[in-house]
Design an enzyme around this catalytic site. Structure first.
Site, mmCIF file in Angstrom:
data_model
loop_
_atom_site.group_PDB
_atom_site.id
_atom_site.type_symbol
_atom_site.label_atom_id
_atom_site.label_comp_id
_atom_site.label_asym_id
_atom_site.label_seq_id
_atom_site.Cartn_x
_atom_site.Cartn_y
_atom_site.Cartn_z
ATOM 1 N N LYS A 179 0.811 -1.201 0.000
ATOM 2 C CA LYS A 179 0.000 0.000 0.000
ATOM 3 C C LYS A 179 0.857 1.269 0.000
ATOM 4 O O LYS A 179 0.388 2.334 -0.358
ATOM 5 C CB LYS A 179 -0.871 0.042 1.268
ATOM 6 N N GLY A 180 2.087 1.148 0.419
ATOM 7 C CA GLY A 180 2.905 2.323 0.727
ATOM 8 C C GLY A 180 3.104 3.303 -0.406
ATOM 9 O O GLY A 180 3.374 4.474 -0.182
ATOM 10 N N GLU A 208 8.047 2.036 -5.742
ATOM 11 C CA GLU A 208 8.098 1.587 -4.340
ATOM 12 C C GLU A 208 8.124 2.796 -3.420
ATOM 13 O O GLU A 208 8.633 3.854 -3.789
ATOM 14 C CB GLU A 208 9.393 0.799 -4.105
ATOM 15 N N ASP A 209 7.613 2.627 -2.202
ATOM 16 C CA ASP A 209 7.757 3.677 -1.197
ATOM 17 C C ASP A 209 9.176 3.706 -0.641
ATOM 18 O O ASP A 209 9.806 4.741 -0.541
ATOM 19 C CB ASP A 209 6.725 3.506 -0.070
ATOM 20 N N ASP A 257 14.505 -1.218 1.601
ATOM 21 C CA ASP A 257 15.200 -1.405 2.880
ATOM 22 C C ASP A 257 16.232 -2.526 2.705
ATOM 23 O O ASP A 257 17.372 -2.268 2.329
ATOM 24 C CB ASP A 257 14.126 -1.736 3.931
ATOM 25 N N LYS A 290 17.137 2.828 2.319
ATOM 26 C CA LYS A 290 17.934 2.685 3.544
ATOM 27 C C LYS A 290 19.108 1.761 3.229
ATOM 28 O O LYS A 290 19.026 0.557 3.436
ATOM 29 C CB LYS A 290 17.078 2.078 4.653
ATOM 30 N N PHE A 307 13.126 3.328 11.291
ATOM 31 C CA PHE A 307 11.803 2.984 10.785
ATOM 32 C C PHE A 307 11.014 4.276 10.565
ATOM 33 O O PHE A 307 10.765 5.023 11.520
ATOM 34 C CB PHE A 307 11.066 2.070 11.766
ATOM 35 N N ASP A 325 3.330 3.292 6.709
ATOM 36 C CA ASP A 325 2.570 3.085 7.942
ATOM 37 C C ASP A 325 3.397 2.458 9.046
ATOM 38 O O ASP A 325 4.481 1.925 8.816
ATOM 39 C CB ASP A 325 1.397 2.143 7.665
ATOM 40 N N ARG A 353 -0.228 6.818 7.564
ATOM 41 C CA ARG A 353 -0.039 6.957 6.109
ATOM 42 C C ARG A 353 -0.442 8.339 5.617
ATOM 43 O O ARG A 353 0.002 8.800 4.575
ATOM 44 C CB ARG A 353 -0.889 5.920 5.360
HETATM 45 P P1 5GP Z 1 12.581 -4.551 1.867
HETATM 46 O O1 5GP Z 1 12.081 -5.825 1.246
HETATM 47 O O2 5GP Z 1 13.417 -3.720 0.932
HETATM 48 O O3 5GP Z 1 13.300 -4.827 3.152
HETATM 49 O O4 5GP Z 1 11.343 -3.716 2.328
HETATM 50 C C1 5GP Z 1 10.447 -3.179 1.476
HETATM 51 C C2 5GP Z 1 9.125 -2.929 2.163
HETATM 52 O O5 5GP Z 1 9.242 -2.957 3.586
HETATM 53 C C3 5GP Z 1 8.619 -1.550 1.840
HETATM 54 O O6 5GP Z 1 7.826 -1.545 0.675
HETATM 55 C C4 5GP Z 1 7.817 -1.202 3.090
HETATM 56 O O7 5GP Z 1 6.519 -1.713 2.965
HETATM 57 C C5 5GP Z 1 8.515 -1.930 4.200
HETATM 58 N N1 5GP Z 1 9.459 -1.046 4.935
HETATM 59 C C6 5GP Z 1 10.802 -1.089 4.933
HETATM 60 N N2 5GP Z 1 11.327 -0.130 5.719
HETATM 61 C C7 5GP Z 1 10.287 0.541 6.233
HETATM 62 C C8 5GP Z 1 10.184 1.688 7.107
HETATM 63 O O8 5GP Z 1 11.147 2.292 7.596
HETATM 64 N N3 5GP Z 1 8.910 2.111 7.373
HETATM 65 C C9 5GP Z 1 7.797 1.496 6.868
HETATM 66 N N4 5GP Z 1 6.618 2.006 7.211
HETATM 67 N N5 5GP Z 1 7.865 0.436 6.039
HETATM 68 C C10 5GP Z 1 9.096 -0.033 5.727
#
Ligand code: 5GP
Length: 175
Positions: free
Chosen positions: A39-40, A95-96, A99, A127, A148, A155, A161
């Site tokens: 949803k982000g 993507e939002d 990470d 990140k 975070f 969210d 959000r």
């Molecule tokens: P990844 O697979 O790269 O670790 O994470 C991607 C997803 O994790 C993002 O689309 C998001 O939904 C969630 N996510 C990662 N870091 C954060 C953060 O700092 N805050 C929030 N709200 N969601 C995060």
């Protein structure tokens, strides 16, 4: 819970405009299929496409790896898929935040098997300290510390959000 601002509404809007202009230049003469990762992505994508001066279609997918936790489970689950085929299309994944890179890496591999004309990634936030899978982010808004973050579509346990800026929950800030 108090929120400490990290990236202001003005900074976000300025950056989103720049990203939209860059995408417009790079895809001149082409049609785009913008695929948001819910949803982000929803606020970012809504603002971004209004700065892209190209014929485009929008679609959405949803994957989960987090639940209500603040750390990646490392497991990516496909909840729902695009509604139109992406074969032979110029696909831009939106993507939002990236990470660990696990989610976008999984999506890139999955989408590549469907033979798009091209496949690129646009993310509002990155990140880098948490990288487990290195991915090329073709269009990036902001590099942020390993905190975070919430707001502007992101969210915590479903909330925050609607904030027009990106912030850190006070309990996650430096002691
Ligand atoms: P990844 O697979 O790269 O670790 O994470 C991607 C997803 O994790 C993002 O689309 C998001 O939904 C969630 N996510 C990662 N870091 C954060 C953060 O700092 N805050 C929030 N709200 N969601 C995060």
């Amino acid at each position: 819970m108090p929120v400490i601002p990290l990236i202001s509404q003005e900074e976000i809007q300025q950056k989103v405009q720049e990203l939209g202009q860059k995408i417009t230049q790079d895809y001149q003469g082409k049609e785009l299929d913008v695929v948001g990762v819910l949803k982000g992505c929803f606020l970012f994508m809504a603002d971004l496409i209004r700065h892209i001066q190209l014929p485009l279609t929008c679609d959405f997918i949803r994957v989960s790896s987090y639940g209500d936790q603040k750390v990646s489970s490392g497991v990516v689950r496909f909840d729902f898929d695009v509604t139109q085929p992406i074969t032979n299309k110029h696909v831009l994944l939106v993507e939002d935040i990236i990470d660990t890179g696990l989610t976008i890496n999984y999506l890139l591999q999955n989408f590549q098997t469907r033979n798009p004309a091209s496949l690129k990634v646009c993310s509002l936030l990155h990140k880098p300290e948490n990288t487990r899978k290195k991915v090329q982010i073709d269009y990036l808004g902001f590099t942020i510390p390993n905190k975070f973050v919430i707001g502007y579509g992101l969210d915590f346990a479903g909330k925050y959000r609607n904030l027009p800026y990106v912030g850190i929950l006070e309990e996650d800030a430096e002691p």
